[in-house]
Design an enzyme around this catalytic site. Structure first.
Site, mmCIF file in Angstrom:
data_model
loop_
_atom_site.group_PDB
_atom_site.id
_atom_site.type_symbol
_atom_site.label_atom_id
_atom_site.label_comp_id
_atom_site.label_asym_id
_atom_site.label_seq_id
_atom_site.Cartn_x
_atom_site.Cartn_y
_atom_site.Cartn_z
ATOM 1 N N GLU A 1 43.345 -56.288 -79.898
ATOM 2 C CA GLU A 1 42.027 -56.882 -80.193
ATOM 3 C C GLU A 1 42.105 -57.865 -81.360
ATOM 4 O OE1 GLU A 1 38.742 -55.667 -78.685
ATOM 5 O OE2 GLU A 1 40.022 -54.952 -77.079
ATOM 6 N N HIS A 56 36.093 -51.391 -83.779
ATOM 7 C CA HIS A 56 37.169 -52.168 -84.419
ATOM 8 C C HIS A 56 37.265 -51.715 -85.868
ATOM 9 C CE1 HIS A 56 36.375 -55.692 -81.440
ATOM 10 N NE2 HIS A 56 37.492 -55.085 -81.099
ATOM 11 N N CYS A 59 33.174 -60.609 -88.062
ATOM 12 C CA CYS A 59 33.597 -60.714 -86.657
ATOM 13 C C CYS A 59 33.605 -62.173 -86.214
ATOM 14 C CB CYS A 59 32.628 -59.979 -85.735
ATOM 15 S SG CYS A 59 32.478 -58.243 -86.079
HETATM 16 O O1 SUG Z 1 33.898 -56.832 -78.434
HETATM 17 N N1 SUG Z 1 30.416 -57.445 -78.425
HETATM 18 C C1 SUG Z 1 31.732 -57.618 -79.052
HETATM 19 C C2 SUG Z 1 31.591 -57.573 -80.560
HETATM 20 C C3 SUG Z 1 32.870 -57.961 -81.241
HETATM 21 C C4 SUG Z 1 32.833 -57.694 -82.712
HETATM 22 N N2 SUG Z 1 34.022 -58.114 -83.314
HETATM 23 C C5 SUG Z 1 34.637 -57.518 -84.349
HETATM 24 N N3 SUG Z 1 34.316 -56.312 -84.738
HETATM 25 N N4 SUG Z 1 35.584 -58.156 -84.914
HETATM 26 C C6 SUG Z 1 32.702 -56.540 -78.583
HETATM 27 O O2 SUG Z 1 32.268 -55.400 -78.401
HETATM 28 C C7 SUG Z 1 28.861 -57.444 -76.561
HETATM 29 C C8 SUG Z 1 28.516 -58.358 -75.413
HETATM 30 C C9 SUG Z 1 27.337 -57.912 -74.612
HETATM 31 O O3 SUG Z 1 27.050 -56.735 -74.560
HETATM 32 O O4 SUG Z 1 26.682 -58.788 -73.987
HETATM 33 C C10 SUG Z 1 30.248 -57.711 -77.142
HETATM 34 O O5 SUG Z 1 31.134 -58.107 -76.435
#
Ligand code: SUG
Length: 465
Positions: free
Chosen positions: A184, A266, A390
């Site tokens: 990730e 994460h 993020c």
């Molecule tokens: O991968 N949300 C992302 C958020 C990423 C956050 N990044 C870090 N923590 N670095 C994920 O879960 C949600 C999309 C939706 O539900 O439409 C989403 O993909």
């Protein structure tokens, strides 16, 4: 991994934040199991215009603080190319209609604007840490969720475009797909150092080893029980090998499976490092004390750092894991200002939760490098589980490397104004899941992205061009 440590010449370096520009199809589809915000806001009404402007305003603040700020463009959505790979044929509009008829889920996956969270785009190691003296990038495969896994191909193309000078940069394609090498990117990676240009100590955090799906591992407390662990140790080790890191300058640590079950999907939801400052939660790791001990030993040992290490521990009673997930306090950006003091850039949700605000006030008041606190509004992204940290990929670059990478994506006052006008011109201020069916959205998005490649001087980046 490399046993001996090569000493690269030390050059002055800067940490550049490459933020993901929010794309025109930003929406709430509830696609990320284990990401509580994504689940909670599924099917609510999104405002792509506001989301993109909030992102730009955060970038502008960082730029004004004197921190180099750059932009990674959004990916092309809907991902027609992917739908063709999945067997849909005909005109673009026919493909969209047929996909929706066959599977509203695939339809919604191919509209996700998730490339905005560039902390998941890649893992990056500065040249001072790598044996060959080059900056290494490994594109994340994001195999845990299909809507994210489709990002890897375009991310590779974008990074190869921006960092094309092979004397200074190497961009590795994502690790092989499949559950063993789930990766990730930088969201599970942190780097300690004294100055950015000095050799650093890299902390890779994983949720599972990679081969533990069966066989009683959950019962032994080695795996989360409710939500998936996304990052594997096998993947983190492969990235460290690809980046030619010395084994003395890396630590692999396991996340606490219990916090994954509470929504910490994460590691950047529960800790953040900048240089010699580590802000972490006491329950963040499976064995936090051992991790801290190793960091202390290796920081003063292999880094031979004379600087003191600031280990800023937050206890469960001060801020519970649940409150950390709610406020995203640990997803703040910790940045070094010109006078070597640090600022913490926290989401406004932290100002609204008394206990989180109190933690931030304590950190700023105490004897450590953090001296200023800024709140940023990124609520549109937060509702999908993406806080300030993020939205950015950190890349440490020396002066020569800065000269060698593409300058047209670096934020200036002028570019900020251009992009703000561009968002206001092209983006909708309301987008429901039903609106994704509107055939005009595809045309609007393409027009916007086509103009963006001209603004950012990126050539023909997208497959429709
Ligand atoms: O991968 N949300 C992302 C958020 C990423 C956050 N990044 C870090 N923590 N670095 C994920 O879960 C949600 C999309 C939706 O539900 O439409 C989403 O993909």
């Amino acid at each position: 991994m490399i046993k001996t440590q090569k000493v690269n010449k030390v050059h002055k370096a800067y940490e550049v934040n490459f933020d993901g520009l929010v794309g025109p199809t930003h929406n709430y589809a509830g696609l990320s199991f284990g990401n509580i915000a994504s689940e909670t806001h599924a099917q609510s009404v999104a405002n792509p215009k506001l989301a993109a402007l909030q992102g730009l305003q955060k970038m502008y603040l960082l730029m004004k603080l004197g921190i180099p700020q750059a932009i990674l463009p959004p990916h092309e959505r809907p991902n027609i190319r992917m739908l063709r790979r999945l067997g849909f044929t005909g005109s673009d509009q026919a493909i969209l209609q047929e996909t929706y008829r066959v599977s509203p889920l695939i339809f919604s996956l191919c509209y996700s604007a998730s490339s905005m969270w560039t902390a998941n785009a890649a893992t990056v190691s500065p040249s001072s840490d790598s044996q060959d003296g080059r900056v290494h990038f490994t594109v994340a495969n994001l195999t845990s969720n299909f809507h994210r896994a489709q990002e890897a191909e375009t991310t590779l193309r974008i990074l190869q475009t921006l960092f094309s000078d092979s004397r200074h940069f190497i961009v590795h394609p994502s690790l092989p797909a499949g559950s063993y090498f789930g990766d990730e990117g930088a969201a599970n990676h942190n780097r300690f150092c004294s100055e950015y240009g000095q050799p650093g100590l890299q902390l890779f955090v994983y949720g599972k080893e990679g081969y533990q799906e069966q066989g009683g591992y959950q019962e032994q407390g080695l795996l989360p029980k409710r939500f998936p662990a996304r990052q594997t140790l096998l993947a983190s080790e492969a990235v460290a090998r690809l980046h030619q890191l010395s084994e003395h300058s890396v630590i692999f640590a396991q996340q606490n499976p219990e916090v994954i079950d509470l929504g910490v999907f994460h590691n950047d939801v529960i800790s953040v490092v900048n240089q010699n400052v580590f802000l972490y939660h006491e329950l963040g790791f499976r064995d936090t004390e051992t991790v801290i001990k190793k960091i202390k030993e290796q920081f003063s040992g292999s880094l031979k750092s004379l600087q003191s290490l600031h280990l800023l521990k937050i206890t469960e009673s001060e801020l519970s894991i649940k409150e950390a997930v709610q406020s995203y306090l640990f997803n703040s950006q910790l940045v070094t200002l010109k006078d070597s003091h640090m600022a913490i850039i926290a989401p406004t949700e932290c100002a609204e939760l008394k206990k989180a605000h109190a933690v931030l006030n304590r950190l700023v008041a105490e004897d450590n490098p953090i001296q200023t606190l800024h709140f940023v509004e990124c609520r549109e992204s937060m509702k999908n589980g993406g806080g300030p940290a993020c939205l950015r990929l950190r890349v440490v670059l020396t002066e020569d490397e800065l000269k060698a990478c593409s300058k047209s994506v670096f934020l200036t006052e002028e570019l900020y104004n251009q992009l703000t006008n561009w968002v206001n011109k092209h983006y909708r201020d309301r987008l429901t899941n039903h609106d994704l069916l509107d055939p005009l959205l595809l045309e609007e998005s393409r027009r916007a992205l086509d103009e963006l490649t001209q603004i950012l001087k990126l050539g023909n980046l997208y497959s429709f061009q």
